[in-house]
Design a protein around this motif. Sequence first.
Motif, PDB file in Angstrom:
ATOM      1  N   ASP A 223       0.841  -1.209   0.000  1.00  0.00           N
ATOM      2  CA  ASP A 223       0.000   0.000   0.000  1.00  0.00           C
ATOM      3  C   ASP A 223       0.870   1.251   0.000  1.00  0.00           C
ATOM      4  O   ASP A 223       0.517   2.278  -0.578  1.00  0.00           O
ATOM      5  CB  ASP A 223      -0.903   0.000   1.253  1.00  0.00           C
ATOM      6  N   LYS A 224       2.061   1.106   0.640  1.00  0.00           N
ATOM      7  CA  LYS A 224       2.970   2.261   0.652  1.00  0.00           C
ATOM      8  C   LYS A 224       3.408   2.604  -0.773  1.00  0.00           C
ATOM      9  O   LYS A 224       3.534   3.773  -1.136  1.00  0.00           O
ATOM     10  CB  LYS A 224       4.208   1.941   1.496  1.00  0.00           C
ATOM     11  N   MET A 225       3.621   1.563  -1.604  1.00  0.00           N
ATOM     12  CA  MET A 225       4.023   1.827  -2.984  1.00  0.00           C
ATOM     13  C   MET A 225       2.876   2.487  -3.740  1.00  0.00           C
ATOM     14  O   MET A 225       3.083   3.387  -4.572  1.00  0.00           O
ATOM     15  CB  MET A 225       4.457   0.544  -3.678  1.00  0.00           C
ATOM     16  N   LYS A 226       1.649   2.100  -3.412  1.00  0.00           N
ATOM     17  CA  LYS A 226       0.498   2.775  -4.038  1.00  0.00           C
ATOM     18  C   LYS A 226       0.496   4.240  -3.617  1.00  0.00           C
ATOM     19  O   LYS A 226       0.298   5.132  -4.449  1.00  0.00           O
ATOM     20  CB  LYS A 226      -0.817   2.109  -3.644  1.00  0.00           C
ATOM     21  N   GLU A 227       0.815   4.487  -2.341  1.00  0.00           N
ATOM     22  CA  GLU A 227       0.874   5.873  -1.856  1.00  0.00           C
ATOM     23  C   GLU A 227       1.968   6.648  -2.600  1.00  0.00           C
ATOM     24  O   GLU A 227       1.789   7.827  -2.945  1.00  0.00           O
ATOM     25  CB  GLU A 227       1.144   5.893  -0.349  1.00  0.00           C
ATOM     26  N   ALA A 228       3.072   5.957  -2.896  1.00  0.00           N
ATOM     27  CA  ALA A 228       4.156   6.622  -3.642  1.00  0.00           C
ATOM     28  C   ALA A 228       3.653   7.059  -5.019  1.00  0.00           C
ATOM     29  O   ALA A 228       3.883   8.189  -5.455  1.00  0.00           O
ATOM     30  CB  ALA A 228       5.346   5.690  -3.770  1.00  0.00           C
ATOM     31  N   PHE A 229       2.914   6.181  -5.692  1.00  0.00           N
ATOM     32  CA  PHE A 229       2.381   6.545  -7.008  1.00  0.00           C
ATOM     33  C   PHE A 229       1.292   7.610  -6.886  1.00  0.00           C
ATOM     34  O   PHE A 229       1.167   8.495  -7.739  1.00  0.00           O
ATOM     35  CB  PHE A 229       1.863   5.297  -7.735  1.00  0.00           C
ATOM     36  N   ASP A 230       0.534   7.574  -5.777  1.00  0.00           N
ATOM     37  CA  ASP A 230      -0.465   8.637  -5.558  1.00  0.00           C
ATOM     38  C   ASP A 230       0.245   9.986  -5.414  1.00  0.00           C
ATOM     39  O   ASP A 230      -0.203  11.003  -5.956  1.00  0.00           O
ATOM     40  CB  ASP A 230      -1.272   8.345  -4.285  1.00  0.00           C
ATOM     41  N   ARG A 231       1.374   9.991  -4.712  1.00  0.00           N
ATOM     42  CA  ARG A 231       2.117  11.249  -4.534  1.00  0.00           C
ATOM     43  C   ARG A 231       2.676  11.732  -5.881  1.00  0.00           C
ATOM     44  O   ARG A 231       2.650  12.931  -6.183  1.00  0.00           O
ATOM     45  CB  ARG A 231       3.240  11.064  -3.508  1.00  0.00           C
ATOM     46  N   MET A 232       3.159  10.805  -6.701  1.00  0.00           N
ATOM     47  CA  MET A 232       3.646  11.204  -8.034  1.00  0.00           C
ATOM     48  C   MET A 232       2.504  11.818  -8.847  1.00  0.00           C
ATOM     49  O   MET A 232       2.674  12.837  -9.535  1.00  0.00           O
ATOM     50  CB  MET A 232       4.228   9.992  -8.766  1.00  0.00           C
ATOM     51  N   ALA A 233       1.335  11.199  -8.746  1.00  0.00           N
ATOM     52  CA  ALA A 233       0.171  11.718  -9.498  1.00  0.00           C
ATOM     53  C   ALA A 233      -0.188  13.121  -9.002  1.00  0.00           C
ATOM     54  O   ALA A 233      -0.559  14.002  -9.799  1.00  0.00           O
ATOM     55  CB  ALA A 233      -1.009  10.763  -9.323  1.00  0.00           C
ATOM     56  N   LYS A 234      -0.044  13.332  -7.694  1.00  0.00           N
ATOM     57  CA  LYS A 234      -0.324  14.664  -7.137  1.00  0.00           C
ATOM     58  C   LYS A 234       0.691  15.674  -7.673  1.00  0.00           C
ATOM     59  O   LYS A 234       0.327  16.776  -8.119  1.00  0.00           O
ATOM     60  CB  LYS A 234      -0.257  14.591  -5.611  1.00  0.00           C
ATOM     61  N   LEU A 235       1.954  15.282  -7.707  1.00  0.00           N
ATOM     62  CA  LEU A 235       2.999  16.194  -8.214  1.00  0.00           C
ATOM     63  C   LEU A 235       2.752  16.539  -9.686  1.00  0.00           C
ATOM     64  O   LEU A 235       2.982  17.668 -10.127  1.00  0.00           O
ATOM     65  CB  LEU A 235       4.385  15.553  -8.032  1.00  0.00           C
ATOM     66  N   ARG A 236       2.218  15.575 -10.423  1.00  0.00           N
ATOM     67  CA  ARG A 236       1.944  15.799 -11.842  1.00  0.00           C
ATOM     68  C   ARG A 236       0.975  16.951 -12.063  1.00  0.00           C
ATOM     69  O   ARG A 236       1.024  17.659 -13.069  1.00  0.00           O
ATOM     70  CB  ARG A 236       1.401  14.506 -12.465  1.00  0.00           C
ATOM     71  N   THR A 237       0.124  17.206 -11.053  1.00  0.00           N
ATOM     72  CA  THR A 237      -0.876  18.280 -11.202  1.00  0.00           C
ATOM     73  C   THR A 237      -0.244  19.662 -11.089  1.00  0.00           C
ATOM     74  O   THR A 237      -0.900  20.679 -11.348  1.00  0.00           O
ATOM     75  CB  THR A 237      -1.969  18.161 -10.117  1.00  0.00           C
ATOM     76  N   TYR A 238       1.030  19.730 -10.682  1.00  0.00           N
ATOM     77  CA  TYR A 238       1.713  21.018 -10.519  1.00  0.00           C
ATOM     78  C   TYR A 238       2.691  21.303 -11.663  1.00  0.00           C
ATOM     79  O   TYR A 238       3.413  22.306 -11.641  1.00  0.00           O
ATOM     80  CB  TYR A 238       2.458  21.044  -9.187  1.00  0.00           C
ATOM     81  N   VAL A 239       2.713  20.396 -12.630  1.00  0.00           N
ATOM     82  CA  VAL A 239       3.654  20.508 -13.750  1.00  0.00           C
ATOM     83  C   VAL A 239       2.938  21.144 -14.940  1.00  0.00           C
ATOM     84  O   VAL A 239       1.732  20.933 -15.129  1.00  0.00           O
ATOM     85  CB  VAL A 239       4.167  19.085 -14.112  1.00  0.00           C
ATOM     86  N   ASP A 240       3.648  21.928 -15.764  1.00  0.00           N
ATOM     87  CA  ASP A 240       2.998  22.572 -16.914  1.00  0.00           C
ATOM     88  C   ASP A 240       2.740  21.557 -18.025  1.00  0.00           C
ATOM     89  O   ASP A 240       3.314  20.472 -18.045  1.00  0.00           O
ATOM     90  CB  ASP A 240       3.882  23.707 -17.450  1.00  0.00           C
ATOM     91  N   ASP A 241       1.915  21.930 -18.995  1.00  0.00           N
ATOM     92  CA  ASP A 241       1.515  20.991 -20.058  1.00  0.00           C
ATOM     93  C   ASP A 241       2.642  20.705 -21.046  1.00  0.00           C
ATOM     94  O   ASP A 241       2.609  19.712 -21.766  1.00  0.00           O
ATOM     95  CB  ASP A 241       0.302  21.557 -20.824  1.00  0.00           C
TER      96      ASP A 241
END
Length: 417
Positions: A223-241
């Motif tokens: 589940d921690k690895m899923k959390e790691a990918f969730d955090r990456m997905a969150k970071l993706r929302t702060y990146v430009d197109d």
Amino acid sequence: MRIGKFITAAAFATLMAASVSGSKAQESVEVLHWWTSGGEAAALNVLKQNLEKQGVTWQDMPVAGGGGGDAMTVLRARVTAGNPPTAVQMLGYDILDWAKEGVLGDLDPVANKEGWDKVIPAALQKFSKYDGHWIAAPVNVHSTNWVWINKAALDAAGGKAPTTWDELVAVLDKMKANGITPLAAGGQAWQEATMFDAVVLSLGNDFYKSAMIDLDPAALGSDKMKEAFDRMAKLRTYVDDNFSGRDWNLASAMVINGQAGMQMMGDWAKGEFLKAGQKPGNDFVCIRFPGTQGSVTFNSDQFVMFKVGADKQNAQLKMASAIEDPGFQSAFNVVKGSVPARTDVPDTAFDDCGKKGMKDLAEANQNGTLFGSMAQGHAAPAAVKNALYDVVDRAFNGELNSQDAVQELVAAVAAAQ
Ligand code: GAL
């Protein structure tokens, strides 16, 4: 398998004497590397000039492409064609893979004469030695769990550098509200994997070790690895197109010129800030990725010497010796953004980020919280690294949700071993 004796100590001394007396001009090294960004080239010039002073001509063989993936492809083609370069910049497990092929020269004569065993830390020697012989000269220690923040953007977002994941998200949200790109990223798998190193480490030292070093399927599938990918997905929302395919140093430039708030990247990024004339504390702030304070994920650039014939040996040994020279170790790393490979180099010439880097490395080494970077080939061999690159890249580009990414990662890492 023993690596054939490259050169005896006595022969080494004679050759060194000969080069000082007569044949300086003849000596040259053709060096394959991927240091083509502004900061990287500036650091490389320190080495070039050092060798030129010793009468060793530098034949440059740059292969652009951060992280060195393309450089390793070109190297393979050169070796297959029976025309390897004299010296090559190389990382971690790749060095050991080439050593196994018996094509690397042994640097024992210079390493033993200069006592490298006493000043190069064991974490680096793991990749600098093969079968008990020195096969690579480590030029630095980079670490990957850094964040580089534009000072003005941080001030406009409250002025407090984040120390936890939640604080990081709050700062990124404020930067977004302030109308700048919160996170400057380059859409290349090695860059995304470098961010992933830090995200996994932010979820715990033991987790990083069991997942990335021990490749434990339970940790990789947790589940921690899923959390790691969730955090990456969150970071993706702060990146430009427009991030896709962007080179890392162009992402650094976005933070340097204030277009973006921060970059999550190894300390080679600092070389770009310095090349732009910026100062830590004034123009930018360097922090460990929130949640990874006290731990370090590292990689070391090392130069290996290929067996290319007796006429090159003297220049190769001179290059190896020049790389481990304490004065050079300081001068090069001050410009490059990394810290010395040698443990006996003072931090006097380094700026505050450099001093922090040296202190963090020494403490992490002491405390058992120093880990090889997966993204930079210091946690597992290339096949596993590339398998992780693929899954992290597809997840960061929204092709996989976190749960699927976890499952794919477990399968891909298992298949790559
Ligand atoms: C790394 C290398 C660094 C830096 C970076 C970006 O693999 O260790 O020195 O060059 O790539 O190109």
